[in-house]
Scaffold this motif. Structure first.
Motif, short mmCIF file in Angstrom:
data_model
loop_
_atom_site.label_atom_id
_atom_site.label_comp_id
_atom_site.label_asym_id
_atom_site.label_seq_id
_atom_site.Cartn_x
_atom_site.Cartn_y
_atom_site.Cartn_z
N GLY A 240 0.79 -1.23 0.00
CA GLY A 240 0.00 0.00 0.00
C GLY A 240 0.81 1.27 0.00
O GLY A 240 0.24 2.36 -0.16
N ALA A 241 2.13 1.20 0.20
CA ALA A 241 2.98 2.39 0.22
C ALA A 241 3.56 2.63 -1.17
O ALA A 241 4.31 1.78 -1.68
CB ALA A 241 4.10 2.23 1.25
N PRO A 242 3.28 3.75 -1.82
CA PRO A 242 3.82 4.03 -3.15
C PRO A 242 5.35 4.17 -3.11
O PRO A 242 5.92 4.65 -2.13
CB PRO A 242 3.15 5.35 -3.53
N PHE A 243 6.00 3.75 -4.19
CA PHE A 243 7.45 3.88 -4.28
C PHE A 243 7.84 4.04 -5.74
O PHE A 243 7.08 3.73 -6.66
CB PHE A 243 8.16 2.66 -3.68
N GLY A 256 11.96 5.91 -0.03
CA GLY A 256 11.53 5.47 1.28
C GLY A 256 10.02 5.28 1.34
O GLY A 256 9.25 5.89 0.59
N ALA A 257 9.61 4.41 2.25
CA ALA A 257 8.19 4.10 2.39
C ALA A 257 7.52 5.08 3.34
O ALA A 257 8.07 5.42 4.39
CB ALA A 257 8.01 2.67 2.90
N GLY A 258 6.35 5.52 2.98
CA GLY A 258 5.54 6.37 3.83
C GLY A 258 4.28 5.65 4.27
O GLY A 258 4.21 4.41 4.24
N ALA A 259 3.28 6.41 4.64
CA ALA A 259 2.02 5.82 5.07
C ALA A 259 1.34 5.13 3.89
O ALA A 259 1.31 5.68 2.77
CB ALA A 259 1.10 6.88 5.66
N PRO A 260 0.79 3.93 4.07
CA PRO A 260 0.13 3.24 2.96
C PRO A 260 -1.20 3.90 2.61
O PRO A 260 -1.84 4.55 3.45
CB PRO A 260 -0.08 1.82 3.50
N VAL A 261 -1.63 3.72 1.38
CA VAL A 261 -2.93 4.24 0.94
C VAL A 261 -4.00 3.22 1.27
O VAL A 261 -3.74 2.01 1.36
CB VAL A 261 -2.93 4.56 -0.56
N ALA A 262 -5.20 3.69 1.46
CA ALA A 262 -6.31 2.79 1.78
C ALA A 262 -6.73 2.02 0.54
O ALA A 262 -6.75 2.55 -0.58
CB ALA A 262 -7.49 3.59 2.32
N THR A 285 0.51 16.05 -2.95
CA THR A 285 1.49 16.43 -1.93
C THR A 285 2.71 15.53 -2.04
O THR A 285 2.58 14.32 -2.29
CB THR A 285 0.87 16.30 -0.52
N ALA A 286 3.88 16.12 -1.85
CA ALA A 286 5.12 15.33 -1.91
C ALA A 286 5.09 14.22 -0.87
O ALA A 286 4.85 14.47 0.31
CB ALA A 286 6.32 16.24 -1.69
N TYR A 287 5.32 13.00 -1.31
CA TYR A 287 5.22 11.82 -0.44
C TYR A 287 6.59 11.25 -0.09
O TYR A 287 6.84 10.86 1.04
CB TYR A 287 4.36 10.77 -1.16
N ALA A 288 7.48 11.20 -1.08
CA ALA A 288 8.83 10.66 -0.85
C ALA A 288 9.75 11.20 -1.93
O ALA A 288 9.30 11.59 -3.02
CB ALA A 288 8.82 9.13 -0.85
#
Length: 646
Positions: A240-243, A256-262, A285-288
């Motif tokens: 679920g975490a985009p990369f 890097g991994a951030g919060a996963p998407v629902a 928004t900038a995620y990684a």
């Protein structure tokens, strides 16, 4: 009635002059209607402060903000004009369904300024206009690929000028965020062409964006991949975490991994590469970020999966910028760079994807946020459609907007209410005329009746419907005809007929017994009931209008509101300008119901009062007739007559 209708029409025409008229500026007089579209990227709207530039903008049209019945069936009369009301804007239609009242149109907005409000116009209502769809012109030359995924049974068609059509057929996903999307099952991969326009030089700028809806969290699922030997670019989700993952001959790096998407929810995902940095954006928004440059890639790209990576891959640590000590001698804390990883086979992405775009330049953060907000589930933060304006017309302003937004079901209800209104007006006029005629005839009859003394049958001259006889030969033929329309005369006729029936042809003065008088009284009461029924004839139409009109109007309003909200939910355009015309039009049915019920209520109360007066007159007359009959034909009265005769 004619004078009243004429007065109503004049009053309505005068009131229409009070409503606002259309603006003077008009791009082309051959187009009947236009609507202002407001763009708000200021602090009160989408709050975008980064540069935006020229951006393709999605305009969602539905029955709540657009009158499909006045446009051409295929939408070919649509025109978009800049705020100067002179410059046409390039556009193309992704979806047009005039039957369901849904449309998706892409418009190229030039030089959108950050942190400000702007506007442009949509024109329609020209049945002679030819189509000017220009998908290639809607996107700039730096847009290398645009897939709307609205095809069925054929590969995705590129809407950009480069014609990078897909090489394999995908499965359509109905009900996607923007029309039809693409459904990926992790096995069937859509292949993109290895065309020169999609080729990437080493360290070249790059932008990739799409709307995604993952079905469930998956480890290392590849959404987009492109490999060329040891070089590779992979965009995907890890649980679920985009990369974004970049590989070259030296090794592989991943953001890097951030919060996963629902899962089962739509999100805007974008990747922008420029100046040695790759940035992942999630929902604008900038995620990684990843300190890397994209390698040269010229091979085919894959959507929904990945090919087998090289057997051996040597990881390489990312470059770390030197850190300058602070003036106080301390060293600022530095966020750890992502650790190098070994390239490995990726699982296929399972879920839906929509609106894929690839650019040959690095789009700005403002451009990415604009697309994420404007195309997403809450476009009202950025884009809003105002009310329609018309060329010179007797029906302009607020009333025109409301009435022309009424849907078919609303007009059906209003039509039924109009039938009820006309019926109630006819009944009101008929009953008012009848009661007035009854009152005049009753007054004239009572003047003649009160002159009778000993012979109560003197005014009776045959059946009520006979017109030859004149009552008692004391009145003219015209007056006799008028009296025959009297309810009191018809009751009197029944009483006189009962008396004559008991006397027969005898010339002698006979008496009436108590039971005979009671029987005659019963006959008079029967005639009274029939006359009361005549007076109340068709009054039920007014009661139906009074009680049924508001409820029928409420039904039309509720159905109209349901349709408006359903259309808004389908299109995803939620703002006051989309809701207001539909709600206002739905309320027209309730207004129509009240306009039926209120006059009917006043008329009913007036007529009931008049009927009550005539009913009382009939009751008084019956009492008076019976009293006179008892006085004239009682045994005592017969003896007095005989004594007087002797």
């Amino acid at each position: 009635m004619k004078n009243a209708a004429a007065g109503l029409a004049l009053g309505f025409a005068a009131a229409m002059t009070l409503f606002p008229s259309t603006a003077n500026a008009w791009w082309n007089d051959e187009w009947q209607l236009r609507k202002k579209i407001n763009i708000d990227v200021s602090a009160t709207g989408a709050n975008i402060t980064d540069p935006i530039g020229t951006v393709p903008t999605l305009v969602r049209l539905h029955v709540g903000n657009f009158r499909f019945s006045l446009a051409k069936d295929d939408g070919s009369d649509l025109r978009f004009v800049a705020s100067d009301d002179k410059t046409p804007l390039k556009h193309h239609v992704e979806k047009w369904d005039s039957l369901l009242g849904e449309a998706l149109v892409w418009v190229s907005l030039p030089n959108v300024a950050p942190g400000a409000k702007s506007e442009f116009w949509i024109y329609y209502g020209n049945k002679k206009a030819a189509a000017t769809n220009d998908a290639k012109g809607t996107y700039d030359a730096d847009t290398a690929l645009v897939y709307h995924f609205n095809e069925r049974g054929t590969p995705a068609i590129d809407s950009s000028v480069w014609a990078n059509n897909a090489q394999s057929v995908g499965q359509p996903a109905d009900g996607a965020l923007i029309g039809t999307g693409l459904r990926l099952d992790g096995r069937n991969i859509v292949t993109l062409p290895a065309s020169p326009s999609l080729g990437m030089a080493d360290s070249a700028p790059f932008t990739w964006s799409a709307w995604i809806k993952p079905a469930a969290p998956q480890p290392n699922s590849a959404l987009f991949s492109r490999r060329d030997g040891a070089n590779a670019l992979i965009i995907g989700l890890d649980n679920g975490a985009p990369f974004v993952e970049v590989s070259n001959a030296a090794g592989t790096q991943r953001s890097g991994a951030g919060a996963p998407v629902a899962a089962n929810s739509w999100h805007h995902l974008a990747v922008v590469a420029a100046s040695g940095t790759v940035t992942v954006y999630l929902d604008g928004t900038a995620y990684a970020t990843l300190a890397a440059s994209l390698p040269a890639l010229t091979g085919v790209a894959r959507l929904g999966g990945d090919s087998t990576p090289p057997a051996v891959a040597t990881p390489v640590a990312p470059a770390v910028d030197p850190v300058t000590p602070a003036t106080d001698g301390t060293v600022p804390a530095v966020e750890a760079a992502p650790a190098p990883v070994a390239a490995a086979a990726m699982a296929g992405f399972v879920g839906d994807i929509d609106e894929l775009q690839i650019g040959k330049i690095a789009r700005s953060a403002g451009f990415i946020k604009f697309a994420a907000v404007e195309q997403g589930s809450e476009p009202a933060k950025l884009i809003a459609l105002s009310a329609d304006e018309e060329t010179a017309s007797w029906m302009s302003g607020y009333v025109a907007v409301i009435l022309k937004s009424v849907t078919i079901d609303g007009w059906v209800v209003i039509g039924l209410l109009m039938v009820m209104a006309v019926a109630s007006w006819i009944v009101t006029f008929d009953r008012a005329s009848y009661l007035k005629k009854q009152a005049n005839a009753n007054d004239r009859f009572m003047k003649s009746f009160r002159k009778l003394a000993d012979n109560l049958t003197a005014l009776d001259r045959g059946e009520v419907d006979e017109s030859a006889a004149v009552l008692g030969s004391r009145l003219s033929a015209e007056e006799g005809q008028m009296l025959r329309a009297s309810s009191l005369y018809r009751i009197y006729h029944v009483g006189a007929e009962q008396i004559s029936h008991r006397f027969g042809n005898s010339a002698k003065i006979l008496r009436l017994s108590g039971p005979s008088i009671a029987a005659i009284r019963a006959a008079l009461d029967g005639a009274f009931v029939k006359e009361s029924q005549r007076l109340n004839k068709m009054m039920v139409v007014l009661t139906i209008s009074i009680s049924g009109g508001p409820f029928l109007g409420l039904l039309g309003t509720v159905v109209g509101v349901m349709i408006t909200f359903a259309a808004i939910a389908e299109s995803g355009d939620v703002n006051v300008n989309a809701i207001a015309p539909g709600i206002a039009a739905a309320l027209v049915a309730t207004v129509a119901g009240l306009l039926v019920a209120i006059p009917a209520l006043f008329a009913y109360n007036y007529l009931v009062t008049r009927i009550g007066e005539l009913t009382t007159d009939m009751q008084v007359f019956i009492d008076e007739f019976v009293t006179k009959m008892a006085e004239a034909y009682s045994p005592e009265a017969v003896v007095d007559h005989r004594q007087a005769a002797e």
